[in-house]
Scaffold this active site. Structure first.
Site, PDB file in Angstrom:
ATOM      1  N   LYS A 157     -93.387 -32.881 180.493  1.00  0.00           N
ATOM      2  CA  LYS A 157     -94.842 -32.810 180.767  1.00  0.00           C
ATOM      3  C   LYS A 157     -94.922 -33.906 181.693  1.00  0.00           C
ATOM      4  O   LYS A 157     -94.749 -35.118 181.485  1.00  0.00           O
ATOM      5  CB  LYS A 157     -95.330 -33.580 179.354  1.00  0.00           C
ATOM      6  CG  LYS A 157     -95.437 -32.513 178.081  1.00  0.00           C
ATOM      7  CD  LYS A 157     -96.169 -33.400 176.960  1.00  0.00           C
ATOM      8  CE  LYS A 157     -96.318 -32.489 175.602  1.00  0.00           C
ATOM      9  NZ  LYS A 157     -96.660 -33.394 174.285  1.00  0.00           N
TER      10      LYS A 157
ATOM     11  N   GLU B 104     -97.861 -26.982 165.328  1.00  0.00           N
ATOM     12  CA  GLU B 104     -97.934 -25.856 166.167  1.00  0.00           C
ATOM     13  C   GLU B 104     -97.000 -24.576 165.544  1.00  0.00           C
ATOM     14  O   GLU B 104     -95.688 -24.979 165.448  1.00  0.00           O
ATOM     15  CB  GLU B 104     -97.585 -26.106 167.479  1.00  0.00           C
ATOM     16  CG  GLU B 104     -98.353 -27.243 168.293  1.00  0.00           C
ATOM     17  CD  GLU B 104     -97.976 -27.531 169.667  1.00  0.00           C
ATOM     18  OE1 GLU B 104     -97.227 -26.696 170.122  1.00  0.00           O
ATOM     19  OE2 GLU B 104     -98.451 -28.604 170.269  1.00  0.00           O
TER      20      GLU B 104
ATOM     21  N   GLU C 177    -105.677 -26.564 170.871  1.00  0.00           N
ATOM     22  CA  GLU C 177    -105.029 -25.702 172.033  1.00  0.00           C
ATOM     23  C   GLU C 177    -105.167 -24.006 171.805  1.00  0.00           C
ATOM     24  O   GLU C 177    -104.526 -23.238 172.551  1.00  0.00           O
ATOM     25  CB  GLU C 177    -103.289 -25.809 171.797  1.00  0.00           C
ATOM     26  CG  GLU C 177    -103.270 -27.312 172.059  1.00  0.00           C
ATOM     27  CD  GLU C 177    -101.620 -27.771 172.032  1.00  0.00           C
ATOM     28  OE1 GLU C 177    -100.806 -26.851 171.616  1.00  0.00           O
ATOM     29  OE2 GLU C 177    -101.245 -28.768 172.469  1.00  0.00           O
TER      30      GLU C 177
ATOM     31  N   HIS D 234     -98.060 -28.001 178.468  1.00  0.00           N
ATOM     32  CA  HIS D 234     -99.515 -28.332 178.856  1.00  0.00           C
ATOM     33  C   HIS D 234     -99.503 -29.848 177.868  1.00  0.00           C
ATOM     34  O   HIS D 234     -98.601 -30.089 177.125  1.00  0.00           O
ATOM     35  CB  HIS D 234    -100.355 -27.541 178.483  1.00  0.00           C
ATOM     36  CG  HIS D 234    -100.461 -27.168 176.910  1.00  0.00           C
ATOM     37  ND1 HIS D 234    -101.516 -26.352 176.401  1.00  0.00           N
ATOM     38  CD2 HIS D 234     -99.490 -26.998 175.817  1.00  0.00           C
ATOM     39  CE1 HIS D 234    -100.997 -25.974 175.098  1.00  0.00           C
ATOM     40  NE2 HIS D 234     -99.897 -26.628 174.762  1.00  0.00           N
TER      41      HIS D 234
ATOM     42  N   SER E 154    -101.256 -36.080 170.288  1.00  0.00           N
ATOM     43  CA  SER E 154    -100.128 -36.570 169.646  1.00  0.00           C
ATOM     44  C   SER E 154     -99.174 -36.998 170.704  1.00  0.00           C
ATOM     45  O   SER E 154     -98.270 -36.250 170.977  1.00  0.00           O
ATOM     46  CB  SER E 154     -99.403 -35.577 168.844  1.00  0.00           C
ATOM     47  OG  SER E 154     -98.971 -34.355 169.717  1.00  0.00           O
TER      48      SER E 154
ATOM     49  N   ASP F 228     -93.519 -26.609 166.432  1.00  0.00           N
ATOM     50  CA  ASP F 228     -93.531 -27.860 166.781  1.00  0.00           C
ATOM     51  C   ASP F 228     -94.051 -28.667 165.598  1.00  0.00           C
ATOM     52  O   ASP F 228     -95.280 -28.751 165.500  1.00  0.00           O
ATOM     53  CB  ASP F 228     -94.357 -28.226 168.031  1.00  0.00           C
ATOM     54  CG  ASP F 228     -94.382 -29.698 168.634  1.00  0.00           C
ATOM     55  OD1 ASP F 228     -93.752 -30.340 167.584  1.00  0.00           O
ATOM     56  OD2 ASP F 228     -95.255 -30.011 169.191  1.00  0.00           O
TER      57      ASP F 228
ATOM     58  N   GLU G 204     -89.242 -27.973 167.999  1.00  0.00           N
ATOM     59  CA  GLU G 204     -89.515 -29.077 168.670  1.00  0.00           C
ATOM     60  C   GLU G 204     -89.859 -30.070 167.767  1.00  0.00           C
ATOM     61  O   GLU G 204     -90.422 -30.147 166.762  1.00  0.00           O
ATOM     62  CB  GLU G 204     -90.761 -28.818 169.713  1.00  0.00           C
ATOM     63  CG  GLU G 204     -91.249 -29.840 170.462  1.00  0.00           C
ATOM     64  CD  GLU G 204     -92.492 -29.734 171.092  1.00  0.00           C
ATOM     65  OE1 GLU G 204     -93.252 -30.509 171.663  1.00  0.00           O
ATOM     66  OE2 GLU G 204     -92.825 -28.221 171.514  1.00  0.00           O
TER      67      GLU G 204
ATOM     68  N   LYS H 256     -94.992 -23.709 177.794  1.00  0.00           N
ATOM     69  CA  LYS H 256     -95.702 -23.796 176.477  1.00  0.00           C
ATOM     70  C   LYS H 256     -96.954 -24.348 177.020  1.00  0.00           C
ATOM     71  O   LYS H 256     -97.366 -25.286 177.581  1.00  0.00           O
ATOM     72  CB  LYS H 256     -95.413 -25.017 175.588  1.00  0.00           C
ATOM     73  CG  LYS H 256     -96.094 -25.429 174.540  1.00  0.00           C
ATOM     74  CD  LYS H 256     -95.148 -26.254 173.712  1.00  0.00           C
ATOM     75  CE  LYS H 256     -95.849 -26.941 172.465  1.00  0.00           C
ATOM     76  NZ  LYS H 256     -95.221 -28.112 171.859  1.00  0.00           N
TER      77      LYS H 256
ATOM     78  N   ASP I 201     -89.607 -33.752 172.490  1.00  0.00           N
ATOM     79  CA  ASP I 201     -90.881 -34.198 173.139  1.00  0.00           C
ATOM     80  C   ASP I 201     -91.192 -35.762 173.078  1.00  0.00           C
ATOM     81  O   ASP I 201     -90.649 -36.567 174.174  1.00  0.00           O
ATOM     82  CB  ASP I 201     -91.918 -33.342 172.639  1.00  0.00           C
ATOM     83  CG  ASP I 201     -93.294 -33.714 173.253  1.00  0.00           C
ATOM     84  OD1 ASP I 201     -93.243 -34.484 174.253  1.00  0.00           O
ATOM     85  OD2 ASP I 201     -94.293 -33.509 172.569  1.00  0.00           O
TER      86      ASP I 201
ATOM     87  N   HIS J 246    -104.130 -31.470 165.990  1.00  0.00           N
ATOM     88  CA  HIS J 246    -104.746 -30.360 166.852  1.00  0.00           C
ATOM     89  C   HIS J 246    -105.875 -29.660 166.001  1.00  0.00           C
ATOM     90  O   HIS J 246    -106.251 -28.701 166.475  1.00  0.00           O
ATOM     91  CB  HIS J 246    -103.754 -29.364 167.450  1.00  0.00           C
ATOM     92  CG  HIS J 246    -102.922 -30.240 168.434  1.00  0.00           C
ATOM     93  ND1 HIS J 246    -101.876 -29.517 169.141  1.00  0.00           N
ATOM     94  CD2 HIS J 246    -102.910 -31.411 168.887  1.00  0.00           C
ATOM     95  CE1 HIS J 246    -101.331 -30.438 169.734  1.00  0.00           C
ATOM     96  NE2 HIS J 246    -101.998 -31.442 169.889  1.00  0.00           N
TER      97      HIS J 246
END
Length: 430
Positions: A340, A165, A208, A368, A44, A245, A288, A391, A315, A156
């Site tokens: 990131k 998440e 993840e 990550h 994403s 998230d 997030e 994270k 993000d 994910h």
């Protein structure tokens, strides 16, 4: 006399990441050291991220990185061989000038970042210093609170959960080692809880490392987490808190200007009310990307209404880019940054982004990507910058556990000095 800090060689190759897709690995050599770095990749991704150069064509379904590898070996290497490996910002600047674009589309952010990180590791090895100390100096001593993604949805996972998440944070622990133990114990209990409710097929894991059970409604993961935390012997909220998230850019439909969650349409205000409802019912301390990457107004609104209670993390809206971060600061559109390194493309720029956020009083979460490697660089970076948060996925598979294991080693090295911020994760120095 041979200069021990002179770069004598730079070499890149194509390797595989945690999803089995190609990525770039770079080695930088000096007479006394070798630094190796492996570049992660997101699923994403924000549209304003630095460009990851892929080959196209049929090889690896178009995802090969031979062009990026060639750019390292034939364009970047000749320019930096002979330079002092400790001149990090000079080397990063040379690569930016060689590329000459805003988004690193000529050489590829994956090529540039691989070199940038490998240079830092080669320098730390040449100096005989831990990487976190080389980057952060002698004041690098804050361990991060892990933000562990134990239930996956969105892009994910293969379930119908639109939010991406659902994470647990051991805010009541006294050390990183204790915190990651709590996370691991809860994760294994959660596996049993899910298997009992939904069957053994439901404990498959997402990108993840988190579980991807057949859930739909946003509140369902939190109910599972509460059950698992309590069964593990911990107190939800007091000892283990929640982070979320949604990755809202992924379920925003620009054609209708609405967010679609579980087949229901929401405008920004309605989605804010959904978040408020979840936060009132569950011990969520960090949220997030609650809105899509250009929804600055609603980011500002949620920060105004909830920012004194929880952490609002940007993000996709900021993509670790100092220019977009400064806009967010001026609009008060968040109170924390997701950092990131591959979104921006060099270590120097990532550090600049971090300090831009720090000066505004923001928190920082080193993160990550969903397509990871076993390179633990970001573990050292989190300690180097004293962010107090990291994270890096569930405690599953070595692409995630390599970071946790490195942090265990770092905490041992800093015995008697290390600080674990716990509930003060957003600002460890208060």
């Amino acid at each position: 006399m041979e200069n021990p800090f002179e770069i004598t060689g730079v070499y890149a190759r194509e390797i595989l990441d945690s999803r089995g897709n190609p990525t770039v690995e770079v080695e930088v050599y000096t007479p006394v050291s070798m630094g190796r770095a492996k570049v992660p990749s997101g699923a994403s991704t924000g549209t304003h991220e630095a460009l990851e150069l892929r080959d196209g064509g049929s090889r690896f379904h178009g995802k090969g990185v031979r062009r990026a590898v060639e750019n390292v070996n034939k364009i970047i290497a000749p320019e930096i061989v002979g330079m002092d490996v400790t001149w990090q910002r000079d080397i990063d600047t040379i690569m930016l000038e060689l590329d000459g674009t805003e988004n690193k589309s000529n050489l590829g952010a994956n090529a540039i970042l691989g070199v940038s990180l490998a240079v830092a590791r080669a320098a730390s090895e040449a100096l005989g210093m831990p990487l976190y100390q080389y980057i952060g100096g002698t004041n690098a001593y804050v361990m991060p609170v892990p933000m562990s993604n134990v239930i996956n949805g969105g892009v994910h996972a293969g379930n119908e959960l639109d939010f991406q998440e659902f994470m647990i944070m051991p805010v009541g622990a006294d050390s990183f080692r204790e915190g990651i133990r709590w996370v691991s114990e809860t994760y294994h209990i959660l596996k049993g809880v899910i298997a009992e409710k939904y069957g053994k097929d439901a404990v498959n894991i997402g990108d993840e490392g988190g579980f991807a059970p057949p859930l739909k409604e946003p509140h369902e993961p939190f109910e599972l987490l509460i059950e698992a935390i309590e069964e593990a012997g911990y107190k939800p909220g007091d000892e283990i808190a929640f982070a979320m998230d949604p990755a809202s850019s992924e379920f925003f439909h620009p054609d209708i200007g609405k967010y679609v969650v579980n087949d229901k349409e929401y405008d920004g205000g309605e989605l804010l009310e959904l978040y408020k409802d979840l936060i009132s019912k569950y011990p969520i301390v960090s949220l997030e990307d609650p809105f899509h990457e250009e929804d600055w107004e609603n980011f500002a609104l949620i920060t105004k209404e909830l920012g004194d209670k929880i952490q609002i993390v940007g993000d996709d809206i900021f993509v670790t880019n100092p220019k977009r971060i400064r806009k967010g600061i001026n609009m008060r559109a968040a109170n924390a940054l997701l950092l990131k390194v591959n979104q921006i493309g060099t270590l120097s720029e990532a550090i600049d982004a971090a300090y831009t956020a720090y000066r505004a009083g923001w928190g920082i979460v080193v993160s990550h990507r969903s397509g990871e490697t076993d390179d633990p660089f970001i573990a050292d970076l989190a300690v180097a910058l004293n962010t107090g948060q990291i994270k890096t996925g569930a405690p599953a598979r070595m692409d995630r556990n390599s970071k946790y294991n490195q942090l265990i080693r770092i905490e041992e090295e800093l015995e008697g000095i290390a600080v674990y911020p716990g509930r003060k994760f957003r600002n460890p120095f208060l």
